[in-house]
Scaffold this motif. Structure first.
Motif, PDB file in Angstrom:
ATOM      1  N   GLU A 121       0.816  -1.277   0.080  1.00  0.00           N
ATOM      2  CA  GLU A 121      -0.101   0.009   0.030  1.00  0.00           C
ATOM      3  C   GLU A 121       0.863   1.363   0.197  1.00  0.00           C
ATOM      4  O   GLU A 121       0.717   2.196  -0.725  1.00  0.00           O
ATOM      5  N   LEU A 122       1.966   1.120   0.804  1.00  0.00           N
ATOM      6  CA  LEU A 122       2.737   2.615   0.957  1.00  0.00           C
ATOM      7  C   LEU A 122       3.437   2.722  -0.332  1.00  0.00           C
ATOM      8  O   LEU A 122       3.781   3.719  -0.664  1.00  0.00           O
ATOM      9  N   LEU A 123       3.976   1.409  -1.079  1.00  0.00           N
ATOM     10  CA  LEU A 123       4.812   1.664  -2.409  1.00  0.00           C
ATOM     11  C   LEU A 123       3.686   2.351  -3.477  1.00  0.00           C
ATOM     12  O   LEU A 123       4.160   3.053  -4.129  1.00  0.00           O
ATOM     13  N   ASN A 124       2.519   1.812  -3.313  1.00  0.00           N
ATOM     14  CA  ASN A 124       1.586   2.162  -4.316  1.00  0.00           C
ATOM     15  C   ASN A 124       1.304   3.938  -4.207  1.00  0.00           C
ATOM     16  O   ASN A 124       1.132   4.621  -5.254  1.00  0.00           O
ATOM     17  N   GLU A 125       1.077   4.289  -2.816  1.00  0.00           N
ATOM     18  CA  GLU A 125       1.057   5.695  -2.565  1.00  0.00           C
ATOM     19  C   GLU A 125       2.269   6.657  -3.165  1.00  0.00           C
ATOM     20  O   GLU A 125       2.225   7.503  -3.302  1.00  0.00           O
ATOM     21  N   LEU A 126       3.204   5.826  -3.018  1.00  0.00           N
ATOM     22  CA  LEU A 126       4.729   6.470  -3.711  1.00  0.00           C
ATOM     23  C   LEU A 126       4.782   6.565  -5.027  1.00  0.00           C
ATOM     24  O   LEU A 126       5.772   6.781  -5.566  1.00  0.00           O
ATOM     25  N   GLY A 127       3.761   6.081  -5.871  1.00  0.00           N
ATOM     26  CA  GLY A 127       3.479   6.028  -7.255  1.00  0.00           C
ATOM     27  C   GLY A 127       4.056   4.631  -7.771  1.00  0.00           C
ATOM     28  O   GLY A 127       4.292   4.609  -9.275  1.00  0.00           O
ATOM     29  N   HIS A 128       4.507   3.342  -7.285  1.00  0.00           N
ATOM     30  CA  HIS A 128       4.743   2.455  -7.673  1.00  0.00           C
ATOM     31  C   HIS A 128       3.796   1.391  -8.124  1.00  0.00           C
ATOM     32  O   HIS A 128       2.636   1.886  -7.477  1.00  0.00           O
ATOM     33  N   ASP A 129       3.903   0.406  -8.878  1.00  0.00           N
ATOM     34  CA  ASP A 129       2.841  -0.397  -8.826  1.00  0.00           C
ATOM     35  C   ASP A 129       3.305  -1.779  -7.988  1.00  0.00           C
ATOM     36  O   ASP A 129       4.186  -2.588  -8.496  1.00  0.00           O
ATOM     37  N   ALA A 130       2.927  -1.851  -6.706  1.00  0.00           N
ATOM     38  CA  ALA A 130       3.558  -3.138  -6.104  1.00  0.00           C
ATOM     39  C   ALA A 130       2.230  -4.101  -5.635  1.00  0.00           C
ATOM     40  O   ALA A 130       1.030  -3.591  -5.313  1.00  0.00           O
ATOM     41  N   VAL A 131       2.512  -5.306  -5.721  1.00  0.00           N
ATOM     42  CA  VAL A 131       1.564  -6.339  -5.137  1.00  0.00           C
ATOM     43  C   VAL A 131       2.256  -7.245  -4.140  1.00  0.00           C
ATOM     44  O   VAL A 131       3.655  -7.294  -4.333  1.00  0.00           O
ATOM     45  N   HIS A 132       1.501  -7.891  -3.387  1.00  0.00           N
ATOM     46  CA  HIS A 132       2.059  -8.778  -2.515  1.00  0.00           C
ATOM     47  C   HIS A 132       1.825 -10.216  -3.114  1.00  0.00           C
ATOM     48  O   HIS A 132       0.962 -10.362  -3.626  1.00  0.00           O
ATOM     49  N   VAL A 133       2.595 -11.151  -2.543  1.00  0.00           N
ATOM     50  CA  VAL A 133       2.537 -12.499  -3.226  1.00  0.00           C
ATOM     51  C   VAL A 133       1.210 -12.996  -2.827  1.00  0.00           C
ATOM     52  O   VAL A 133       0.448 -13.837  -3.738  1.00  0.00           O
ATOM     53  N   ARG A 134       0.599 -12.535  -1.566  1.00  0.00           N
ATOM     54  CA  ARG A 134      -0.869 -12.983  -1.380  1.00  0.00           C
ATOM     55  C   ARG A 134      -1.874 -12.530  -2.337  1.00  0.00           C
ATOM     56  O   ARG A 134      -2.722 -13.248  -2.373  1.00  0.00           O
ATOM     57  N   ASP A 135      -1.591 -11.405  -2.659  1.00  0.00           N
ATOM     58  CA  ASP A 135      -2.529 -10.614  -3.873  1.00  0.00           C
ATOM     59  C   ASP A 135      -2.577 -11.754  -4.976  1.00  0.00           C
ATOM     60  O   ASP A 135      -3.615 -11.622  -5.856  1.00  0.00           O
ATOM     61  N   ARG A 136      -1.413 -12.373  -5.221  1.00  0.00           N
ATOM     62  CA  ARG A 136      -1.700 -13.051  -6.582  1.00  0.00           C
ATOM     63  C   ARG A 136      -1.594 -14.499  -6.237  1.00  0.00           C
ATOM     64  O   ARG A 136      -1.445 -15.678  -7.072  1.00  0.00           O
ATOM     65  N   GLY A 137      -1.877 -14.941  -5.102  1.00  0.00           N
ATOM     66  CA  GLY A 137      -2.260 -16.304  -4.779  1.00  0.00           C
ATOM     67  C   GLY A 137      -0.805 -17.349  -4.712  1.00  0.00           C
ATOM     68  O   GLY A 137      -1.129 -18.468  -4.842  1.00  0.00           O
TER      69      GLY A 137
END
Length: 103
Positions: free
Chosen positions: A15-31
């Motif tokens: 979430e913080l990385l996305n707020e900084l303008g990056h496109d970040a996901v966590h392994v949990r988001d991708r299963g």
């Protein structure tokens, strides 16, 4: 920068990385949390993401993706997600086009 955060790091880092303008996901988001490393690599390759992990040994021989190793022991336990997001943001600015392989 497009990041894939491995399971040993807090989900809130994304979430913080996305707020900084990056496109970040966590392994949990991708299963692929608690899945074999090859599956994590496949997701990162398909989505052109930098894998952020502590598992140097597991990802050292991986080809075709960028792997950024961060030692969890070097991050403060309180607010780890904040410190990690700041570290990754600085790294991304210093490496706008990182080479594929281990960093």
């Amino acid at each position: 920068m497009r990041f894939l955060i491995d399971q040993m790091f807090p989900h809130a880092t994304r979430e913080l990385l996305n707020e900084l303008g990056h496109d970040a996901v966590h392994v949990r988001d991708r299963g692929v949390d608690a899945r074999p490393d090859a599956e994590v690599v496949a997701v990162a390759a398909a989505e052109e993401r930098v894998i952020v992990t502590e598992n140097v040994k597991d990802f050292a021989g991986v080809h075709g993706v960028t792997v950024l190793c961060v030692l969890k022991s070097r991050l403060p336990p309180q607010g780890m997600h904040v410190h990690l997001a700041e570290l990754l943001d600085k790294w991304a600015m210093a490496h706008p086009e990182p080479y594929r392989g281990l960093h």
